[in-house]
Design a protein around this motif. Structure first.
Motif, short mmCIF file in Angstrom:
data_model
loop_
_atom_site.label_atom_id
_atom_site.label_comp_id
_atom_site.label_asym_id
_atom_site.label_seq_id
_atom_site.Cartn_x
_atom_site.Cartn_y
_atom_site.Cartn_z
N ARG A 92 0.84 -1.19 0.00
CA ARG A 92 0.00 0.00 0.00
C ARG A 92 0.88 1.24 0.00
O ARG A 92 2.09 1.18 0.25
CB ARG A 92 -0.90 0.02 1.25
CG ARG A 92 -1.82 -1.19 1.38
CD ARG A 92 -2.99 -1.08 0.42
NE ARG A 92 -3.98 -2.13 0.65
CZ ARG A 92 -3.93 -3.33 0.11
NH1 ARG A 92 -2.92 -3.65 -0.71
NH2 ARG A 92 -4.85 -4.24 0.35
N ASP A 93 0.27 2.40 -0.23
CA ASP A 93 1.00 3.65 -0.10
C ASP A 93 1.60 3.75 1.30
O ASP A 93 0.91 3.57 2.30
CB ASP A 93 0.08 4.84 -0.35
CG ASP A 93 -0.11 5.13 -1.82
OD1 ASP A 93 0.36 4.33 -2.65
OD2 ASP A 93 -0.74 6.16 -2.15
N GLY A 94 2.89 4.05 1.35
CA GLY A 94 3.57 4.20 2.63
C GLY A 94 4.28 2.96 3.11
O GLY A 94 5.06 3.03 4.07
N THR A 95 4.02 1.80 2.49
CA THR A 95 4.72 0.57 2.88
C THR A 95 6.22 0.76 2.69
O THR A 95 6.67 1.16 1.62
CB THR A 95 4.23 -0.62 2.04
OG1 THR A 95 2.83 -0.82 2.24
CG2 THR A 95 4.97 -1.89 2.43
N ALA A 96 7.00 0.47 3.72
CA ALA A 96 8.45 0.63 3.65
C ALA A 96 9.04 -0.48 2.78
O ALA A 96 8.87 -1.67 3.07
CB ALA A 96 9.06 0.59 5.05
#
Length: 380
Positions: A92-96
């Protein structure tokens, strides 16, 4: 997992590249789903300065020579193709994310294998793609003939042209599409806009390009998937390009933003719809910026419907002028030798007056003596 990953950053995931770039920030890892990346999409990605681009699809499939991968490599942005399926659903958006030379990780867990797109690999793929060009041209020609057989009436004589308020009859129209070199070309024709006052038509994101250049579009046309909320709210008239079966995906969005749009149902692209609108409304000249007109661009866009653009250009050709590439033809600027000549020409009359005028010669001589005396005092 390697102890020192080569690249790391938060993920930004987007199935449509032109929508993803609005959320992409420097240092992000762009996760895209873009088969055969075209040059324009690559430039938009590069402008966001991501730390890397991970493509779930094949960046170069070998169908034809597409320019996008090389644009990213020349911008110094690493590009990777994914060799496995099913992993992206968990990102997802923001997954490192962490990238090693051949794998993608999250929290020390490998998500998938990666295939770096290198200059050598790209060169080999492009060489193979050149051998496939004849097949692609044949497919493009076949598609064009199908459009001519099925949709020629709607393309050549649209059944319903929006009854817009903006008067175009006898006036020039400027159509801006956010395509190759659109910024440079729009800047080059700025004097033409100020002198001729054409009707300004922005095609989706092309309307934002006009706003960025300091102009307010008279008309915004398209499916409204890449025009900003601000440009929809504050431009002139809004024309939603709809399908011939009546579906208009951008209609609800425009209504929610408080605007009442016109509908224009024609086959093909929004670029085609803009040209037909200007032509049918009597524009004396249609100047196009950032639009598509070469075979390479038609293939680069990867759309079968680009054949309609070819046909529309045949329809409006007698009034159409492409401003695309004008920035490459001529780049303004004063050359040094011209500036030197101008300065010489400016000082020449002054020198002549000094030579011929006795009082002025005396004044200059006195000033020179005072200067010499002042310099002597400084030294002593």
């Amino acid at each position: 997992m390697p102890t020192l990953p080569v690249i790391s950053g938060p993920a930004r995931v987007g199935r449509r590249t032109k929508e993803l770039v609005h959320r992409l920030r420097p240092g992000d890892v762009a996760v895209i789903f873009h088969k055969d990346i075209d040059s324009m999409a690559a430039r938009q990605l590069a402008a966001c300065h991501p730390s890397a681009v991970v493509n779930v699809e094949s960046s170069t499939s070998g169908r034809y020579v597409n320019g996008g991968p090389r644009v990213l490599l020349e911008a110094g942005i690493p590009l990777y193709d994914v060799t496995e399926e099913g992993w992206a659903a968990d990102v997802r958006d923001g997954t490192a994310l962490q990238l090693s030379p051949d794998a993608l990780f999250h929290n020390d867990v490998m998500l998938c294998r990666l295939k770096p797109v290198t200059e050598d690999a790209l060169r080999a793929q492009n060489e193979a793609a050149r051998g496939n060009l004849e097949t692609e041209i044949t497919a493009f020609a076949r598609n064009t003939l199908e459009y001519l057989a099925d949709d020629k009436a709607l393309l050549i004589n649209p059944s319903t042209v929006p009854d817009i308020v903006t008067q175009m009859d006898g006036r020039p129209a400027l159509i801006v599409v956010r395509g190759e070199d659109y910024r440079e070309d729009l800047d080059m024709i700025r004097p033409y806009i100020k002198e001729q006052h054409p009707v300004l038509i922005g095609v989706d994101g092309g309307a934002d390009a006009l706003r960025e250049a300091g102009f307010t579009p008279h008309i915004v046309i398209g499916d409204m998937d890449s025009a900003s909320d601000d440009v929809i709210r504050h431009s002139g008239e809004i024309v939603v390009h709809s399908y011939v079966d009546g579906r208009a995906p951008g209609h609800d969005r425009v209504k929610k933003l408080g605007r009442e749009p016109f509908l224009f149902a024609v086959p093909g692209t929004s670029e085609d719809a803009a040209m037909l609108l200007a032509f049918e409304r009597g524009a004396s000249l249609i100047v196009a910026v950032g639009t598509h007109f070469s075979l390479e661009e038609f293939l680069d866009k990867g759309r079968a419907g680009m054949a309609s653009t070819f046909l529309v250009r045949l329809r409006v050709g007698k009034r159409l002028v492409d401003a695309k590439g004008v920035s490459r033809l001529y780049r303004g600027g004063v050359r040094r030798r011209y500036l030197f000549a101008l300065l010489c020409a400016a000082f020449l009359p002054i020198a002549v007056v000094l030579i011929l005028s006795s009082p002025l010669r005396s004044s200059v001589a006195i000033l020179a003596m005072k200067l010499q005396f002042w310099l002597w005092k400084l030294r002593h």
